[in-house]
Design a protein around this motif. Structure first.
Motif, PDB file in Angstrom:
ATOM      1  N   ILE A  95       0.844  -1.214   0.000  1.00  0.00           N
ATOM      2  CA  ILE A  95       0.000   0.000   0.000  1.00  0.00           C
ATOM      3  C   ILE A  95       0.874   1.257   0.000  1.00  0.00           C
ATOM      4  O   ILE A  95       0.569   2.247  -0.673  1.00  0.00           O
ATOM      5  CB  ILE A  95      -0.948  -0.019   1.210  1.00  0.00           C
ATOM      6  CG1 ILE A  95      -1.959  -1.155   1.045  1.00  0.00           C
ATOM      7  CG2 ILE A  95      -1.674   1.309   1.369  1.00  0.00           C
ATOM      8  CD1 ILE A  95      -2.811  -1.428   2.240  1.00  0.00           C
ATOM      9  N   ALA A  96       2.000   1.210   0.730  1.00  0.00           N
ATOM     10  CA  ALA A  96       2.872   2.395   0.792  1.00  0.00           C
ATOM     11  C   ALA A  96       3.432   2.760  -0.571  1.00  0.00           C
ATOM     12  O   ALA A  96       3.543   3.939  -0.919  1.00  0.00           O
ATOM     13  CB  ALA A  96       4.003   2.145   1.783  1.00  0.00           C
ATOM     14  N   PHE A  97       3.798   1.747  -1.380  1.00  0.00           N
ATOM     15  CA  PHE A  97       4.357   2.003  -2.708  1.00  0.00           C
ATOM     16  C   PHE A  97       3.305   1.924  -3.806  1.00  0.00           C
ATOM     17  O   PHE A  97       3.652   1.967  -4.999  1.00  0.00           O
ATOM     18  CB  PHE A  97       5.485   0.993  -2.996  1.00  0.00           C
ATOM     19  CG  PHE A  97       6.723   1.246  -2.169  1.00  0.00           C
ATOM     20  CD1 PHE A  97       7.674   2.168  -2.566  1.00  0.00           C
ATOM     21  CD2 PHE A  97       6.924   0.567  -0.978  1.00  0.00           C
ATOM     22  CE1 PHE A  97       8.809   2.393  -1.809  1.00  0.00           C
ATOM     23  CE2 PHE A  97       8.056   0.786  -0.212  1.00  0.00           C
ATOM     24  CZ  PHE A  97       9.002   1.710  -0.625  1.00  0.00           C
ATOM     25  N   ASP A  98       2.044   1.772  -3.415  1.00  0.00           N
ATOM     26  CA  ASP A  98       0.904   1.743  -4.336  1.00  0.00           C
ATOM     27  C   ASP A  98       1.087   0.647  -5.411  1.00  0.00           C
ATOM     28  O   ASP A  98       0.905   0.893  -6.602  1.00  0.00           O
ATOM     29  CB  ASP A  98       0.723   3.119  -5.007  1.00  0.00           C
ATOM     30  CG  ASP A  98      -0.647   3.263  -5.630  1.00  0.00           C
ATOM     31  OD1 ASP A  98      -1.573   2.528  -5.215  1.00  0.00           O
ATOM     32  OD2 ASP A  98      -0.804   4.100  -6.541  1.00  0.00           O
ATOM     33  N   ILE A  99       1.453  -0.529  -4.959  1.00  0.00           N
ATOM     34  CA  ILE A  99       1.636  -1.653  -5.904  1.00  0.00           C
ATOM     35  C   ILE A  99       0.741  -2.831  -5.520  1.00  0.00           C
ATOM     36  O   ILE A  99       0.970  -3.950  -5.968  1.00  0.00           O
ATOM     37  CB  ILE A  99       3.110  -2.118  -5.932  1.00  0.00           C
ATOM     38  CG1 ILE A  99       3.627  -2.412  -4.510  1.00  0.00           C
ATOM     39  CG2 ILE A  99       3.997  -1.104  -6.626  1.00  0.00           C
ATOM     40  CD1 ILE A  99       5.032  -2.982  -4.465  1.00  0.00           C
ATOM     41  N   SER A 100      -0.267  -2.579  -4.694  1.00  0.00           N
ATOM     42  CA  SER A 100      -1.144  -3.678  -4.285  1.00  0.00           C
ATOM     43  C   SER A 100      -2.002  -4.141  -5.464  1.00  0.00           C
ATOM     44  O   SER A 100      -2.440  -3.316  -6.289  1.00  0.00           O
ATOM     45  CB  SER A 100      -2.048  -3.232  -3.125  1.00  0.00           C
ATOM     46  OG  SER A 100      -2.866  -2.165  -3.518  1.00  0.00           O
TER      47      SER A 100
END
Length: 223
Positions: free
Chosen positions: A216-221
């Motif tokens: 979620i932090a790197f928006d790769i979910s």
């Protein structure tokens, strides 16, 4: 729902262990079945936690989708700590050394199948070794890319070698099972339970929180 179905079926093995110890009409066999079922149930938590991390990473319960997500890199590389405690849990699940307290002859007179012989004894060992092959195959799918091979090797022929690749990876994991059996000594029962509840479970829970947080932090979910 492939993973969910596999976990549901694999958890039924505890009933076989309990019924075997109870039906033997021996206090030694019953004590062995209680200890064995406690160990299996404990390490199913670690096993489920490791598989949950894979599900969170891929966003799918489908084995094929998980394999396709490993085209770029196998999950064993970024998730090596997860693979380590996952492999420890499947060693305990399949009663392999150093967790083979189910058949600790010096303690429990061969455990829950003390009074069982002949065909029933054969069925116990067939179930034990088939579970090794099953978990080896699942390990190859979840962490070793399943039927994928690195792009260095390109198959231009009409022969489909995907099943052969998955079989080779499964055989490698089976070899590691045998290798551990020849290398490591048996643990005491209290060490077995302490390793699960005091060491592996906090690490597994930490990774369950860490992996989604990174996604979620790197928006790769994937969801």
């Amino acid at each position: 729902m492939g993973i969910l179905y596999t976990l549901a079926l694999s958890s039924l093995g505890v009933y076989g262990i309990l019924f075997a110890g109870w039906s033997a009409n021996s206090k030694y066999a019953f004590l062995g079945s209680m200890r064995s079922s406690a160990a299996v149930i404990s390490y199913e938590l670690i096993l489920g936690s490791a598989i949950l991390i894979i599900i969170l990473l891929t966003g799918s319960l489908n084995f094929s989708t998980i394999i396709e997500n490993q085209q770029a890199i196998w999950f064993i590389v970024p998730l090596l700590p997860v693979f380590i405690f996952y492999f420890i849990s499947i060693l305990a699940e399949t009663s392999r050394t150093p967790f083979d307290l189910q058949e600790a002859e010096s303690e429990l007179v061969a455990g829950f199948f003390t009074e069982h012989s002949s065909t029933i004894f054969v069925f116990f060992f067939l179930g034990e070794y088939s579970s090794i092959v099953l978990f080896s195959c699942i390990t190859a799918i979840l962490f070793l890319g399943g039927y994928h091979i690195p792009e260095v090797f390109i198959n231009d022929s009409i022969i489909n070698i995907q099943s052969i690749i998955l079989g080779i990876k499964t055989c490698i994991i089976c070899f590691i099972f045998v290798w551990f059996r020849a290398t490591l000594p048996r643990l005491r029962y209290d060490q077995l339970i302490d390793l699960c509840w005091l060491n592996l479970l906090p690490v597994a829970v930490a990774f369950i929180i860490l992996i989604p947080s990174i996604l979620i932090a790197f928006d790769i979910s994937p969801y």
